[in-house]
Structures are given as structure tokens and as C-alpha cells.
Motif scaffolding. Structure first.
Motif, PDB file in Angstrom:
ATOM      1  N   HIS A  30      25.790 -35.000  38.663  1.00 18.69           N
ATOM      2  CA  HIS A  30      25.494 -36.424  38.510  1.00 18.69           C
ATOM      3  C   HIS A  30      26.173 -36.928  37.241  1.00 18.69           C
ATOM      4  O   HIS A  30      26.527 -36.138  36.359  1.00 18.69           O
ATOM      5  N   ALA A  31      26.352 -38.234  37.171  1.00 22.63           N
ATOM      6  CA  ALA A  31      26.949 -38.859  35.995  1.00 22.63           C
ATOM      7  C   ALA A  31      26.403 -40.267  35.879  1.00 22.63           C
ATOM      8  O   ALA A  31      26.087 -40.911  36.891  1.00 22.63           O
ATOM      9  N   GLU A  59       8.364 -43.173  42.889  1.00 21.59           N
ATOM     10  CA  GLU A  59       6.980 -42.788  42.634  1.00 21.59           C
ATOM     11  C   GLU A  59       6.648 -41.425  43.231  1.00 21.59           C
ATOM     12  O   GLU A  59       5.886 -40.647  42.644  1.00 21.59           O
ATOM     13  N   ALA A  60       7.218 -41.137  44.395  1.00 16.64           N
ATOM     14  CA  ALA A  60       6.881 -39.894  45.083  1.00 16.64           C
ATOM     15  C   ALA A  60       7.647 -38.685  44.567  1.00 16.64           C
ATOM     16  O   ALA A  60       7.107 -37.571  44.532  1.00 16.64           O
ATOM     17  N   ALA A  61       8.898 -38.881  44.134  1.00 12.37           N
ATOM     18  CA  ALA A  61       9.741 -37.720  43.825  1.00 12.37           C
ATOM     19  C   ALA A  61      10.473 -37.804  42.501  1.00 12.37           C
ATOM     20  O   ALA A  61      11.156 -36.842  42.124  1.00 12.37           O
ATOM     21  N   GLY A  62      10.341 -38.897  41.773  1.00 12.32           N
ATOM     22  CA  GLY A  62      11.075 -39.037  40.521  1.00 12.32           C
ATOM     23  C   GLY A  62      10.707 -38.008  39.480  1.00 12.32           C
ATOM     24  O   GLY A  62      11.566 -37.468  38.784  1.00 12.32           O
ATOM     25  N   ALA A  63       9.420 -37.694  39.352  1.00 15.89           N
ATOM     26  CA  ALA A  63       8.967 -36.736  38.348  1.00 15.89           C
ATOM     27  C   ALA A  63       9.519 -35.342  38.605  1.00 15.89           C
ATOM     28  O   ALA A  63       9.668 -34.541  37.678  1.00 15.89           O
ATOM     29  N   ASP A  64       9.817 -35.035  39.863  1.00 11.64           N
ATOM     30  CA  ASP A  64      10.353 -33.718  40.225  1.00 11.64           C
ATOM     31  C   ASP A  64      11.876 -33.709  40.334  1.00 11.64           C
ATOM     32  O   ASP A  64      12.454 -32.705  40.751  1.00 11.64           O
ATOM     33  N   CYS A  65      12.517 -34.838  39.985  1.00  9.05           N
ATOM     34  CA  CYS A  65      13.990 -34.946  40.075  1.00  9.05           C
ATOM     35  C   CYS A  65      14.485 -34.662  41.492  1.00  9.05           C
ATOM     36  O   CYS A  65      15.495 -33.986  41.692  1.00  9.05           O
ATOM     37  N   ARG A  66      13.766 -35.216  42.479  1.00 11.47           N
ATOM     38  CA  ARG A  66      14.120 -34.948  43.880  1.00 11.47           C
ATOM     39  C   ARG A  66      14.199 -36.229  44.704  1.00 11.47           C
ATOM     40  O   ARG A  66      13.922 -36.228  45.902  1.00 11.47           O
ATOM     41  N   ILE A  67      14.580 -37.332  44.097  1.00 14.53           N
ATOM     42  CA  ILE A  67      14.647 -38.595  44.831  1.00 14.53           C
ATOM     43  C   ILE A  67      15.648 -38.508  45.977  1.00 14.53           C
ATOM     44  O   ILE A  67      15.379 -38.973  47.096  1.00 14.53           O
ATOM     45  N   ALA A  68      16.803 -37.936  45.717  1.00 12.01           N
ATOM     46  CA  ALA A  68      17.829 -37.823  46.760  1.00 12.01           C
ATOM     47  C   ALA A  68      17.293 -37.054  47.958  1.00 12.01           C
ATOM     48  O   ALA A  68      17.434 -37.494  49.115  1.00 12.01           O
ATOM     49  N   ARG A  69      16.677 -35.920  47.716  1.00 14.67           N
ATOM     50  CA  ARG A  69      16.145 -35.109  48.806  1.00 14.67           C
ATOM     51  C   ARG A  69      15.021 -35.838  49.537  1.00 14.67           C
ATOM     52  O   ARG A  69      14.905 -35.765  50.755  1.00 14.67           O
ATOM     53  N   TRP A  70      14.181 -36.569  48.807  1.00 14.59           N
ATOM     54  CA  TRP A  70      13.070 -37.303  49.430  1.00 14.59           C
ATOM     55  C   TRP A  70      13.611 -38.365  50.391  1.00 14.59           C
ATOM     56  O   TRP A  70      13.086 -38.536  51.498  1.00 14.59           O
ATOM     57  N   TRP A 114      17.086 -37.336  36.992  1.00 11.93           N
ATOM     58  CA  TRP A 114      15.892 -37.670  37.771  1.00 11.93           C
ATOM     59  C   TRP A 114      16.183 -37.937  39.250  1.00 11.93           C
ATOM     60  O   TRP A 114      15.296 -37.818  40.101  1.00 11.93           O
ATOM     61  N   PHE A 115      17.430 -38.300  39.595  1.00 15.88           N
ATOM     62  CA  PHE A 115      17.727 -38.606  40.991  1.00 15.88           C
ATOM     63  C   PHE A 115      17.845 -37.351  41.849  1.00 15.88           C
ATOM     64  O   PHE A 115      17.576 -37.378  43.041  1.00 15.88           O
ATOM     65  N   GLY A 116      18.239 -36.246  41.242  1.00 17.83           N
ATOM     66  CA  GLY A 116      18.511 -35.051  42.026  1.00 17.83           C
ATOM     67  C   GLY A 116      19.932 -35.061  42.553  1.00 17.83           C
ATOM     68  O   GLY A 116      20.713 -35.966  42.249  1.00 17.83           O
TER      69      GLY A 116
END
Length: 247
Positions: A30-31, A59-70, A114-116
């Protein structure tokens, strides 16, 4: 430093005053840069994703750095579409992050974005694409100051010249003498580099003012280029060349 981190297969964030590159096992995943729209602007501003869905993903996945996967797992975006969008954002921001800078660089081990990520980019490929983009801008219109200066429409140009293509016309519509290319990109929800290309072409054709570059050394600032938009013969030849390139 970036090459060394790639050789060491490092994971973390390379911070520069021009932005940040995020690495995993030595590849860039990421960049981000203040000069470019982030993933939120590119996805929501570009119309690919409703704002409420983006907020739900954060809200659902930002804390786990998995927004892309979500987004993919919950069928909000297709994996291929999101992968292309993220790769575009990586190359876009990296163009600015890797720009020559006198500021310091530092690396923070273990930091994730944070985005994943769905895919990584090898460092040599990123550097090669960055060089290609710089060469393209230089070939279109050699004035780097255009990339950061407020965009000023040349007086009477819109009425005097043929209508600009749709993409470039959208840039002209937002040029108010105050907004820069980065600001215009954010408003359009487009990668910043695309706007830079449009601006260089608009300047070459005489639609927007070309900022004056300061001469090196003592003495008054003078342009280091010749403003062909004020030379009728050269301007005509330039437009003919552009038309031929688009055939």
C-alpha cells in the motif's frame, strides 16, 4: 533505503515527507501521500461504493486492517475490481512518495496499513513505473511546477480554443486559480497522476497558464521554457501533433 528493505524482505512502513510506503516481506502492499486521494475518495468519490458501505466496512474491519478483505468477502466489491483499484492507488501515491526530496526517511517495523491488501507490488516494478510516469509528464509538457501550483485557466482560452476532451474539461471546470491538481483529483475521485497528465496536455494546448520556473543562481526569475501557446505557428503545430497522436 527502499531497495535495501526489499532485499531484507522487511515488513513495515517507510515514511518520507512526501508520503508513506507500506511493505510486507519486502514488497509494497500500500502507499499513501498527501498529494493523492486515498482509497475512500477513490472508491466513494469515483462512484464505485456508497459512503454508507464504506463506513460499515471501516467499523467492521478497520481495527484489524482488513477492510479490503471485508469488502470482497461481503460481496460489496469484486476481488478483481478492488485489486485493480488498490494497485492504481499504490502506483499513484508511490509516484509522489518516491519523488526527490531533501527530507529524512525512516522505517517503522511491523506497521500495517488499515485498509489491508489483496496484492503486492515488487519494488523494482514500482520504481520502473515511477520513472516511466515522470518521463511521460516531461514529454507532454516539461514544467513540474504545474503539478503543485494552483491551476489557472488562460483568459479567453475556453472560448478561443476547440472544446477540450471530457476528462480534461472536468479538470478545467474545477480550476479556479486556487485549487491545485491534488485538490481537483480529490473532488473528481480520480488518481492524482491522471490529473497531472490532463494538466500537462491542457498547458501544452494553451488552456491553462504555465507557471514560471525560477532560474538557478542569482538574478531575477525568468522562464526556462518558451510559452508556445503565445506563438501562433508553434501552437498550431503542437495541436496537430496531439491530434495525430490520438488517431
Amino acid at each position: 533505503m527502499l531497495v535495501r528493505l526489499a532485499e531484507q524482505k522487511a515488513t513495515g512502513a517507510l515514511l518520507r515527507d512526501t508520503g508513506t510506503l507500506y511493505l510486507a516481506n519486502g514488497a509494497v502492499v500500500h502507499a499513501e501521500s498527501p498529494a493523492t486521494p486515498g482509497m475512500e475518495s477513490l472508491l466513494t468519490g469515483g462512484g464505485r461504493l456508497p459512503v454508507r458501505i464504506w463506513q460499515e466496512a471501516v467499523e467492521a474491519a478497520g481495527a484489524d486492517c482488513r477492510i479490503a478483505r471485508w469488502l470482497v468477502d461481503h460481496h460489496r466489491l469484486g476481488a478483481g475490481e478492488l485489486e485493480i483499484s488498490q494497485l492504481g492507488a499504490v502506483y499513484d501515491a508511490a509516484f509522489f512518495v518516491l519523488a526527490p526530496s531533501g527530507g529524512p526517511s525512516r522505517f517503522r517495523h511491523g506497521v500495517r496499513h488499515w485498509f489491508g491488501s489483496l496484492r503486492s507490488v515488487p519494488v523494482p516494478a514500482l520504481e520502473r513505473e515511477t520513472r516511466r510516469r515522470r518521463a511521460l509528464l516531461e514529454a507532454l509538457w516539461p514544467c513540474p511546477r504545474l503539478d503543485t501550483a494552483p491551476v489557472v485557466v488562460r483568459r479567453g482560452a475556453v472560448a478561443r480554443l476547440p472544446p477540450a476532451p471530457r476528462r480534461q474539461a472536468a479538470v478545467l471546470d474545477l480550476a479556479d486559480g486556487v485549487r491545485t491538481a491534488s485538490v481537483i483529483s480529490g473532488l473528481l475521485g480520480r488518481p492524482a497522476f491522471h490529473t497531472l497528465v490532463d494538466l500537462r496536455r491542457l498547458a501544452a494546448r494553451g488552456y491553462v497558464e504555465t507557471p514560471v520556473e525560477a532560474a538557478a543562481g542569482p538574478g531575477p526569475a525568468v522562464p526556462w521554457f518558451r510559452d508556445i501557446a503565445r506563438d501562433a505557428d508553434d501552437a498550431l503545430l503542437h495541436r496537430l501533433r496531439d491530434a495525430l497522436e490520438h488517431l
